[in-house]
Design a protein around this motif. Structure first.
Motif, PDB file in Angstrom:
ATOM      1  N   UNK A 107       0.844  -1.225  -0.091  1.00 49.35           N
ATOM      2  CA  UNK A 107       0.083  -0.054   0.135  1.00 49.35           C
ATOM      3  C   UNK A 107       0.724   1.263   0.015  1.00 49.35           C
ATOM      4  N   UNK A 108       0.267   2.346  -0.387  1.00 50.58           N
ATOM      5  CA  UNK A 108       1.017   3.417  -0.251  1.00 50.58           C
ATOM      6  C   UNK A 108       0.409   4.750  -0.024  1.00 50.58           C
ATOM      7  N   UNK A 109       1.198   5.551   0.571  1.00 41.63           N
ATOM      8  CA  UNK A 109       0.534   7.030   0.531  1.00 41.63           C
ATOM      9  C   UNK A 109      -0.326   7.796  -0.085  1.00 41.63           C
ATOM     10  N   UNK A 110      -1.348   8.339   0.551  1.00 43.16           N
ATOM     11  CA  UNK A 110      -1.808   9.080  -0.274  1.00 43.16           C
ATOM     12  C   UNK A 110      -1.242  10.356  -0.766  1.00 43.16           C
ATOM     13  N   UNK A 111      -1.524  10.997  -2.441  1.00 44.65           N
ATOM     14  CA  UNK A 111      -0.952  12.200  -2.794  1.00 44.65           C
ATOM     15  C   UNK A 111      -0.659  12.748  -2.042  1.00 44.65           C
ATOM     16  N   UNK A 112       0.406  13.550  -2.020  1.00 41.65           N
ATOM     17  CA  UNK A 112       0.962  14.874  -1.046  1.00 41.65           C
ATOM     18  C   UNK A 112       1.153  14.516   0.289  1.00 41.65           C
ATOM     19  N   UNK A 163      -4.478   2.970  -0.259  1.00 41.68           N
ATOM     20  CA  UNK A 163      -3.618   3.791   0.360  1.00 41.68           C
ATOM     21  C   UNK A 163      -3.677   4.741   2.041  1.00 41.68           C
ATOM     22  N   UNK A 164      -2.654   4.885   2.785  1.00 39.88           N
ATOM     23  CA  UNK A 164      -2.057   5.356   4.159  1.00 39.88           C
ATOM     24  C   UNK A 164      -3.022   6.802   4.423  1.00 39.88           C
ATOM     25  N   UNK A 165      -3.549   6.931   4.532  1.00 38.91           N
ATOM     26  CA  UNK A 165      -4.577   8.517   4.326  1.00 38.91           C
ATOM     27  C   UNK A 165      -3.317   9.687   6.010  1.00 38.91           C
ATOM     28  N   UNK A 166      -3.763   8.516   6.371  1.00 39.02           N
ATOM     29  CA  UNK A 166      -2.806   9.366   7.704  1.00 39.02           C
ATOM     30  C   UNK A 166      -2.560   8.171   9.037  1.00 39.02           C
ATOM     31  N   UNK A 167      -1.139   8.899   9.274  1.00 40.88           N
ATOM     32  CA  UNK A 167      -0.285   7.354  10.518  1.00 40.88           C
ATOM     33  C   UNK A 167       0.484   8.716  11.586  1.00 40.88           C
ATOM     34  N   UNK A 200     -16.613   9.207   1.027  1.00 36.61           N
ATOM     35  CA  UNK A 200     -15.774   9.950   0.718  1.00 36.61           C
ATOM     36  C   UNK A 200     -15.140  10.896  -0.369  1.00 36.61           C
ATOM     37  N   UNK A 201     -15.127  12.436  -0.140  1.00 33.89           N
ATOM     38  CA  UNK A 201     -14.565  12.993  -1.247  1.00 33.89           C
ATOM     39  C   UNK A 201     -13.235  13.314  -2.020  1.00 33.89           C
ATOM     40  N   UNK A 202     -12.605  13.140  -3.079  1.00 38.38           N
ATOM     41  CA  UNK A 202     -10.823  13.178  -3.413  1.00 38.38           C
ATOM     42  C   UNK A 202     -10.253  14.359  -3.133  1.00 38.38           C
ATOM     43  N   UNK A 203     -10.754  14.841  -2.044  1.00 40.05           N
ATOM     44  CA  UNK A 203      -9.734  16.217  -1.205  1.00 40.05           C
ATOM     45  C   UNK A 203      -9.099  14.991  -0.099  1.00 40.05           C
ATOM     46  N   UNK A 204      -8.399  14.708  -0.629  1.00 36.80           N
ATOM     47  CA  UNK A 204      -6.663  13.983   0.583  1.00 36.80           C
ATOM     48  C   UNK A 204      -6.415  15.282   1.568  1.00 36.80           C
TER      49      UNK A 204
END
Length: 177
Positions: free
Chosen positions: A31-36, A83-87, A158-162
């Motif tokens: 899995x990857x981190x969310x973009x940005x 995706x990892x959203x926050x950690x 969920x919105x696409x605004x990460x």
């Protein structure tokens, strides 16, 4: 008529099981981190929880999820993008405060988004380092995600605004008394 409902439902379920086995949900082995989002680079390099999560998800799904190195965007059928959203992680056990992670799992069928799931887990144990805390969190998130997939209750919410996602302060260290 009411007495026939349960046997009829079991028969339908047994008929559907081979179809489910022929149509697995494919996901990436990492899995990857969310973009940005930068996350915690030291734990992204040191810990293998980003590979541990998909492996556990495949295990807990009991054949519903399989791992693939193929590009998920090009695959037909059902794919799960995670995706990892926050950690938050740190060494120091309970002295460095709680560790947490939130992922977003997006289920696609033939390229169309059909469901989203965003579980969050945290831990705060006395004598765990950052990697073992993330491993414990990964295990719980994989079990949660497998249960969501088995339930089949898919929604898009969920919105696409990460960039707006935040779970708390970056550093939340309790005082030492």
């Amino acid at each position: 008529m009411n007495g026939l409902r349960l046997p009829l439902a079991l028969c339908l379920l047994l008929l559907a099981l081979p179809a489910l086995a022929d149509n697995p949900i494919r996901t990436s082995p990492v899995i990857e981190l969310r973009e940005g989002y930068a996350g915690y680079p030291e734990f992204m390099k040191e810990c293998d929880w980003t590979a541990e999560f998909p492996a556990r998800l495949a295990e807990y799904s009991k054949g519903l999820v399989e791992l693939t190195d193929q590009d998920l965007a090009t695959l037909p059928g059902r794919v799960l993008r995670i995706r990892i959203m926050h950690m938050r992680s740190a060494d120091g056990g309970a002295f460095s405060g709680p560790k947490w992670a939130m992922i977003r799992a997006e289920l696609y069928e033939d390229g169309a988004l059909v469901g989203q799931y965003q579980p969050y887990r945290r831990t705060m144990t006395l004598f765990r380092d950052g990697c073992s805390s993330l491993s414990k969190i990964s295990n719980a998130l994989a079990a949660d995600t497998a249960a969501w997939l088995r339930r089949g209750d898919f929604k898009i919410e969920y919105a696409n605004d990460q960039a707006a996602i935040e779970i708390g302060p970056e550093e939340d260290v309790p005082p030492i008394h």
